[in-house]
Motif scaffolding. Structure first.
Motif, PDB file in Angstrom:
ATOM      1  N   LEU A  71      43.380  32.590  43.551  1.00  0.00           N
ATOM      2  CA  LEU A  71      44.079  32.379  42.280  1.00  0.00           C
ATOM      3  C   LEU A  71      45.525  31.967  42.544  1.00  0.00           C
ATOM      4  N   ASN A 101      41.825  22.205  42.032  1.00  0.00           N
ATOM      5  CA  ASN A 101      40.380  22.044  41.817  1.00  0.00           C
ATOM      6  C   ASN A 101      39.570  22.566  43.000  1.00  0.00           C
ATOM      7  N   ALA A 114      39.424  26.180  42.547  1.00  0.00           N
ATOM      8  CA  ALA A 114      38.465  26.503  41.473  1.00  0.00           C
ATOM      9  C   ALA A 114      37.033  26.428  42.015  1.00  0.00           C
ATOM     10  N   ARG A 118      36.329  29.479  44.110  1.00  0.00           N
ATOM     11  CA  ARG A 118      36.094  30.696  43.322  1.00  0.00           C
ATOM     12  C   ARG A 118      34.697  30.680  42.710  1.00  0.00           C
ATOM     13  N   ARG A 119      34.302  29.492  42.233  1.00  0.00           N
ATOM     14  CA  ARG A 119      33.047  29.399  41.494  1.00  0.00           C
ATOM     15  C   ARG A 119      31.859  29.700  42.403  1.00  0.00           C
ATOM     16  N   PHE A 164      35.414  38.330  39.778  1.00  0.00           N
ATOM     17  CA  PHE A 164      36.597  39.129  39.436  1.00  0.00           C
ATOM     18  C   PHE A 164      36.257  40.175  38.374  1.00  0.00           C
ATOM     19  N   PHE A 191      38.710  42.610  36.012  1.00  0.00           N
ATOM     20  CA  PHE A 191      40.118  42.850  35.723  1.00  0.00           C
ATOM     21  C   PHE A 191      40.301  44.180  34.998  1.00  0.00           C
ATOM     22  N   PHE A 234      41.905  44.668  32.330  1.00  0.00           N
ATOM     23  CA  PHE A 234      41.853  44.553  30.860  1.00  0.00           C
ATOM     24  C   PHE A 234      40.493  44.032  30.371  1.00  0.00           C
ATOM     25  N   ILE A 245      35.222  37.167  27.120  1.00  0.00           N
ATOM     26  CA  ILE A 245      35.525  36.165  26.085  1.00  0.00           C
ATOM     27  C   ILE A 245      35.081  36.767  24.749  1.00  0.00           C
ATOM     28  N   LEU A 284      28.558  27.234  34.759  1.00  0.00           N
ATOM     29  CA  LEU A 284      29.466  26.344  35.490  1.00  0.00           C
ATOM     30  C   LEU A 284      28.764  25.701  36.684  1.00  0.00           C
ATOM     31  N   ARG A 328      45.063  34.053  28.042  1.00  0.00           N
ATOM     32  CA  ARG A 328      44.366  34.923  28.992  1.00  0.00           C
ATOM     33  C   ARG A 328      42.917  34.471  29.186  1.00  0.00           C
ATOM     34  N   GLU A 329      42.286  34.051  28.098  1.00  0.00           N
ATOM     35  CA  GLU A 329      40.896  33.572  28.226  1.00  0.00           C
ATOM     36  C   GLU A 329      40.817  32.337  29.118  1.00  0.00           C
ATOM     37  N   ILE A 374      40.875  33.561  32.498  1.00  0.00           N
ATOM     38  CA  ILE A 374      39.578  34.148  32.894  1.00  0.00           C
ATOM     39  C   ILE A 374      38.600  33.036  33.285  1.00  0.00           C
ATOM     40  N   LEU A 375      38.544  32.009  32.437  1.00  0.00           N
ATOM     41  CA  LEU A 375      37.616  30.901  32.719  1.00  0.00           C
ATOM     42  C   LEU A 375      38.011  30.193  34.014  1.00  0.00           C
ATOM     43  N   SER A 376      39.307  30.061  34.208  1.00  0.00           N
ATOM     44  CA  SER A 376      39.790  29.441  35.430  1.00  0.00           C
ATOM     45  C   SER A 376      39.432  30.305  36.633  1.00  0.00           C
ATOM     46  N   ALA A 377      39.587  31.628  36.479  1.00  0.00           N
ATOM     47  CA  ALA A 377      39.245  32.547  37.575  1.00  0.00           C
ATOM     48  C   ALA A 377      37.767  32.446  37.942  1.00  0.00           C
ATOM     49  N   MET A 378      36.936  32.169  36.961  1.00  0.00           N
ATOM     50  CA  MET A 378      35.493  32.011  37.223  1.00  0.00           C
ATOM     51  C   MET A 378      35.198  30.719  37.986  1.00  0.00           C
ATOM     52  N   GLY A 379      36.184  29.834  38.021  1.00  0.00           N
ATOM     53  CA  GLY A 379      35.970  28.583  38.742  1.00  0.00           C
ATOM     54  C   GLY A 379      35.856  27.379  37.830  1.00  0.00           C
ATOM     55  N   MET A 380      36.244  27.560  36.563  1.00  0.00           N
ATOM     56  CA  MET A 380      36.193  26.411  35.651  1.00  0.00           C
ATOM     57  C   MET A 380      37.339  25.462  36.000  1.00  0.00           C
ATOM     58  N   ARG A 381      37.008  24.225  36.222  1.00  0.00           N
ATOM     59  CA  ARG A 381      38.019  23.222  36.572  1.00  0.00           C
ATOM     60  C   ARG A 381      38.840  22.828  35.343  1.00  0.00           C
ATOM     61  N   ARG A 424      37.193  20.677  32.700  1.00  0.00           N
ATOM     62  CA  ARG A 424      36.260  21.334  31.784  1.00  0.00           C
ATOM     63  C   ARG A 424      37.011  22.143  30.723  1.00  0.00           C
ATOM     64  N   PRO A 460      46.133  29.863  36.889  1.00  0.00           N
ATOM     65  CA  PRO A 460      45.296  31.001  36.497  1.00  0.00           C
ATOM     66  C   PRO A 460      46.026  32.337  36.532  1.00  0.00           C
ATOM     67  N   LEU A 514      46.420  34.583  33.291  1.00  0.00           N
ATOM     68  CA  LEU A 514      45.808  35.917  33.220  1.00  0.00           C
ATOM     69  C   LEU A 514      46.808  36.966  32.754  1.00  0.00           C
TER      70      LEU A 514
END
Lengths: 231, 405
Positions: free
Chosen positions: A56, A77, A80, A83-84, A89, A91, A93, A97, A112, B295-296, B299-306, B309, B397, B401
């Motif tokens: 990150l 990228n 990213a 990570r994918r 992760f 967290f 909090f 979504i 994804l 923050r969302e 989160i999506l970025s942390a999951m690997g969303m480019r 997207r 990210p 976050l």
């Protein structure tokens, strides 16, 4: 086999003209299947370290390896992509979504990548069962308790079959019972699936679940040993 | 893709009031533009049809040397023996009516007031004269052998405070360059619903017009209406001959054609101005959405969303807002346009030199306008999403976050 290796990593945050070192030369490695706690007081560098391992963030100097690949200088990228499917992760909090149901939140990382509907469905239902929330699949986060939300977050982190799950204070916003339940689930999934868990905490009740504890203070590792619960 | 739109749909549902008002802003813009487009199309179409009916016909056959701007009455500039030519043209199966007309300039003098007019000699019995016959609002219609009567437009009669039965003096230019004059009784008052036309045009029976203008057995043009307007070019080609010039309604209404092209170009400028304003509402909505969901995004970025997207997610929201706004706008705009298409929009004596505009303008909604406006509105709204989407995609990210709620 090493899942991640940190070599003499520093991370300095610059706010205006002021430079604040969060990590000041940290080195260690984590093997496949470990259940490791990063402990230390606030500001010791736990979260920064997790962010560097999780691609990150990038170190100011030093190298971070994930699955043998140097991720220190990757583009946005490329990080990213790393990570994918590789890193999950959890967290403090909960980080779900809010517009998606528990099922859809867990499904999200699978969307994804190229998984079929059937594959996604089977994986999500397996994970909902694993965290004891099969009957809450179609509830949205605001219809779930804090403990349930964090269990969904754990399931989501596990969804793409990552090699490493990073959890930042996963029980900090939970009461004792829910915190214990989340830790029990993480421990069980570590044992059942062999996925590596690294979590940051300063809660002694959580530290006891770890098989290895790395203690940080002022951006340096002051202790690195096996402690707490023995696996 | 489906998941992207599912998320976008639900994200828009988080703040329904804001989403509704954003769509409404776009809808008002689209409705306004649709109405304007239909209004201009209606005005152009109405003016053209009015001109065809009253003034130009679909075709006019004239002497080769006739110059419309000079309203020439010299015999060499006129059609000789026009009745025979008109009858020959009228015998064609694709011609609805063909009738000779004589155009002259003149002055009407009533008491101590005078005004310039266009004097038109017509065959009162011809079907081409139906708009005048059917538009009689006072007095009697002309008879073909009337030697002392004329028809006056209502607007001119009102202006000169005249009524049917009153006498006026008419001075008319003649073929030899003189001016002849005669007192005429206003046999009747007509109204075509086109004040600009009614104020300037006096009708005499053709034979009387020929007499006073010294143009016996001559006419300025053969006025032709076709059964099918689309056949105008082919019929014109057939009628063309060395002694005649054949003018189509497009050639006879150049100002109208130019004005329509200009109006259409201006509509695209209006599209961009109005939609640009409504797009700022969309931009504002999406920027608020980006900041609320920082923050969302993390989160999506942390999951690997480019980043691409993440941008697509906001484009999906924007496209849903666009579709909602455009549909609402189309419904609203179509309802208003349909009402005005039926009942008209009163503009009174709205004169544009060279263009006949009726007292009421009736909108005319075309599929072309609906499609063009929808596409432009959709593209402008998507372009509006570019900045918020880029803002979301470029978020680091880690910062994202920690940036949200």
């Amino acid at each position: 086999m090493e899942v991640t290796k940190i070599e003499n990593v520093t991370r300095v945050f610059k706010i205006g003209q002021v430079e604040t070192p969060a990590l000041r030369g940290v080195s260690f490695s984590i093997e496949d299947g470990e259940f490791t706690a990063l402990v230390g007081p606030s500001g010791s560098g736990k979260t920064t370290l997790l962010q560097l391992i999780g691609c990150l963030d990038q170190p100011t100097s030093g190298q971070v390896f994930v699955k043998g690949q140097d991720v220190s200088r990757l583009t946005r990228n490329q990080r990213a992509d790393m990570r994918r499917g590789t890193i999950g992760f959890v967290f403090q909090f909960f980080a779900l979504i809010p517009t998606l149901t528990a099922y859809e939140n867990i499904e999200m990382p699978l969307l994804l990548d190229s998984h079929t509907h059937q594959e996604r469905r089977e994986r999500v239902m397996y994970l909902l069962e694993a965290v004891g929330l099969a009957d809450r699949a179609h509830h949205r986060p605001d219809q779930l308790s804090g403990g349930e939300q964090q269990r969904v977050a754990v399931a989501r982190a596990l969804a793409p079959n990552p090699v490493l799950i990073l959890a930042d204070e996963p029980t900090a916003n939970l009461d004792t019972a829910n915190g214990a339940q989340v830790m029990e689930i993480m421990t069980r999934l570590n044992e059942e699936t062999g996925v590596t868990f690294v979590f940051a905490t300063h809660d002694p009740r959580v530290i006891k679940y770890a098989r290895r504890v790395i203690t940080l203070r002022d951006g340096l590792i002051v202790e690195n040993n096996s402690a707490g619960k023995k696996g | 893709m489906i998941q992207l739109y599912k998320m976008a749909w639900r994200d828009l549902g988080r703040n329904r009031r804001r989403t509704f008002f954003s769509m409404l802003a776009l809808a008002f813009g689209v409705a306004l533009l649709l109405f304007m487009a239909s209004f201009i199309a209606g005005e152009m179409r109405g003016s053209l049809q009015t001109s065809i009916k009253l003034q130009s016909g679909h075709l006019q056959v004239r002497a080769a040397s006739y110059d419309e701007d000079k309203t020439s009455l010299a015999w060499e500039d006129l059609v000789e023996n026009p009745d025979a030519l008109a009858a020959q043209i009228a015998s064609r199966s694709d011609v609805q009516v063909a009738t000779p007309r004589l155009y002259a300039t003149g002055i009407v003098v009533a008491r101590d007031t005078s005004t310039g007019v266009r004097v038109m000699g017509i065959d009162p019995a011809s079907a081409a004269s139906a708009p005048f016959r059917d538009g009689m609002v006072g007095g009697d219609y002309l008879a073909a052998d009337d030697r002392g009567g004329l028809l006056m437009g209502q607007t001119l009669a009102n202006k000169l405070r005249l009524a049917s039965g009153d006498t006026v003096r008419l001075l008319v230019n003649t073929s030899n360059g003189d001016v002849d004059q005669q007192d005429f009784v206003i046999r009747g008052i007509y109204s075509t619903g086109t004040p600009g036309y009614d104020e300037n045009t006096i009708f005499l029976p053709l034979s009387k017009a020929q007499t006073i203008a010294r143009a016996e057995n001559h006419a300025s043009a053969i006025f032709i209406l076709l059964k099918d307007q689309d056949q105008v070019e082919s019929v014109a080609a057939v009628l063309q001959g060395p002694a005649y010039q054949v003018k189509t309604y497009l050639e006879l209404n150049p100002l109208l054609v130019e004005f329509e092209q200009y109006a259409n170009a201006m509509m695209y400028v209006f599209y961009l101005i109005v939609l640009g304003i409504t797009a700022t509402v969309i931009v504002n909505t999406l920027i608020m959405s980006v900041f609320e969901r920082t923050r969302e995004i993390g989160i999506l970025s942390a999951m690997g969303m480019r980043g691409g997207r993440i941008m697509a997610m906001f484009f999906a929201e924007s496209s849903l807002l666009a579709v909602g706004g455009i549909v609402m706008g189309m419904v609203l705009g179509s309802l208003v346009s349909a009402y005005v298409q039926r009942y008209g929009f009163f503009v009174g004596d709205f004169g544009i030199t060279g263009i006949l505009v009726g007292e009421r303008i009736y909108t005319y909604l075309t599929l072309n306008d609906i499609v063009a406006l929808s596409i432009v509105a959709f593209i402008v709204t998507l372009l509006g999403a570019l900045y918020p989407a880029w803002l979301a995609a470029k978020m680091e990210p880690v910062e994202a976050l920690h940036g949200g709620k």
